[in-house]
Design an enzyme around this catalytic site. Structure first.
Site, PDB file in Angstrom:
ATOM      1  N   ASN A  40      42.911 -22.391  64.490  1.00 50.72           N
ATOM      2  CA  ASN A  40      42.769 -22.564  65.935  1.00 50.72           C
ATOM      3  C   ASN A  40      42.308 -21.285  66.628  1.00 50.72           C
ATOM      4  OD1 ASN A  40      43.471 -25.306  66.037  1.00 50.72           O
ATOM      5  ND2 ASN A  40      45.652 -24.836  66.048  1.00 50.72           N
ATOM      6  N   CYS A 134      37.329 -35.394  66.327  1.00 49.82           N
ATOM      7  CA  CYS A 134      38.760 -35.621  66.510  1.00 49.82           C
ATOM      8  C   CYS A 134      39.125 -37.057  66.174  1.00 49.82           C
ATOM      9  CB  CYS A 134      39.177 -35.297  67.950  1.00 49.82           C
ATOM     10  SG  CYS A 134      40.931 -35.546  68.234  1.00 49.82           S
ATOM     11  N   PRO A 140      40.566 -35.681  76.814  1.00 51.02           N
ATOM     12  CA  PRO A 140      39.599 -35.397  77.875  1.00 51.02           C
ATOM     13  C   PRO A 140      39.429 -33.896  78.110  1.00 51.02           C
ATOM     14  CG  PRO A 140      41.680 -36.147  78.813  1.00 51.02           C
ATOM     15  CD  PRO A 140      41.780 -36.343  77.326  1.00 51.02           C
ATOM     16  N   ILE A 141      38.282 -33.549  78.704  1.00 47.87           N
ATOM     17  CA  ILE A 141      38.019 -32.147  79.026  1.00 47.87           C
ATOM     18  C   ILE A 141      38.003 -31.938  80.538  1.00 47.87           C
ATOM     19  CG2 ILE A 141      36.789 -31.722  76.862  1.00 47.87           C
ATOM     20  CD1 ILE A 141      34.152 -31.918  78.463  1.00 47.87           C
TER      21      ILE A 141
END
Length: 288
Positions: A40, A134, A140-141
């Site tokens: 990450n 994903c 959502p962004i």
């Protein structure tokens, strides 16, 4: 596995399924294992090199599919990439000229949305395919977009089937305050990327505090950025004109380390886990 019980990959009948494994249990885990770099952190730091004028030598890069795709994307955008062994990359984005990342590559990785913040921070505009990769579900962004708009960007289109197209009036972003409605690692990182070369100071309130957020801030600061508060709920980014190349080690992956620790405990094993930051594993060690 050992003995007569090998681990066998089985191809799924459905194209979108991952490879499946049959695991014969009952084996006590023993020995030592060295933990890889944090996935990450890597998927944020590699896109961040777009902001840098110079060569970044990144060590402890995990050798996994998501991370392998990012150098390929950057190379397609004009970056110079050199690999040394499995875990070291040299990335030079000095000659990238506002290229659009290839849509067929971007859609294979969720963290490709960090290219939006990095492109916006460097060029004052960004056009990127809506991220993919994903299998958990739609994430959502909207908080990313909220942050970009707060910095003065115009979001012309957001389409899951096409591109996110973002521009600025004069080619610059301007620091401002952003309150995230939900704590979002992705939005926190993307706003940091966009803001570190903006004019003025950006404040992210209700920011994510994960170690990989801190690692990105440390990387950017090593390149000459001015970021404070990473690891707390308020992060301040004072815009700078230029970032320079650096030699940087990615933190170890706390998820991988915790997985091995729990597996050792579950099997009554005796395992030495190396290349870790113990503080990142406090919750796991406390529970064990």
């Amino acid at each position: 596995s050992s003995g007569s019980h090998p681990v066998l990959p089985i191809k799924s009948k459905r194209a979108f399924d991952l490879v499946k494994y049959i695991v014969q249990g009952g084996q006590r885990l023993e020995g030592a294992v060295s933990i890889s770099g944090a996935k990450n952190a890597a998927v944020a730091i590699l896109p961040a090199t777009l902001l840098v004028d110079g060569v970044c030598r990144i060590e402890n890069v995990p050798d996994i599919s998501d991370v392998r795709l990012l150098p390929e994307i950057l190379r397609n955008m004009g970056a110079g990439i050199r690999r040394f062994g499995r875990n070291t990359l040299e990335i030079d984005c000095s000659h990238v000229r506002n290229a659009t990342a290839p849509i067929e590559l971007v859609r294979r990785i969720r963290a490709s949305y960090y290219l939006i913040g990095a492109e916006l921070g460097r060029f004052g505009k960004a056009k990127a395919a809506y991220p993919g990769g994903c299998d958990i579900g739609i994430r959502p962004i909207d908080q990313h977009i909220k942050g970009f708009k707060a910095l003065g960007a115009n979001v012309e289109s957001v389409s899951r089937g096409g591109y996110v197209d973002i521009t600025t009036e004069d080619g610059y972003l301007y620091g401002d305050s952003v309150y995230l409605d939900v704590v979002s690692v992705g939005a926190t990182i993307n706003i940091m990327l966009a803001a570190c070369k903006a004019k003025g100071t950006t404040v992210i309130d209700n920011a994510a505090r994960e170690p990989h957020v801190v690692d990105l801030a440390n990387f950017l600061n090593s390149c000459g950025a001015d970021i404070s508060g990473a690891g707390t709920e308020v992060i301040k980014i004072r815009g700078v004109d230029k970032l320079h190349g650096v030699h940087y080690d990615i933190i170890p992956d706390m998820i991988e380390a915790g997985t091995y620790m729990i597996a050792a405990a579950a099997t009554g094993g005796d395992l030495t886990v190396t290349n870790v930051i113990p503080k990142h594993l406090d919750t796991v060690t406390a529970k064990l």
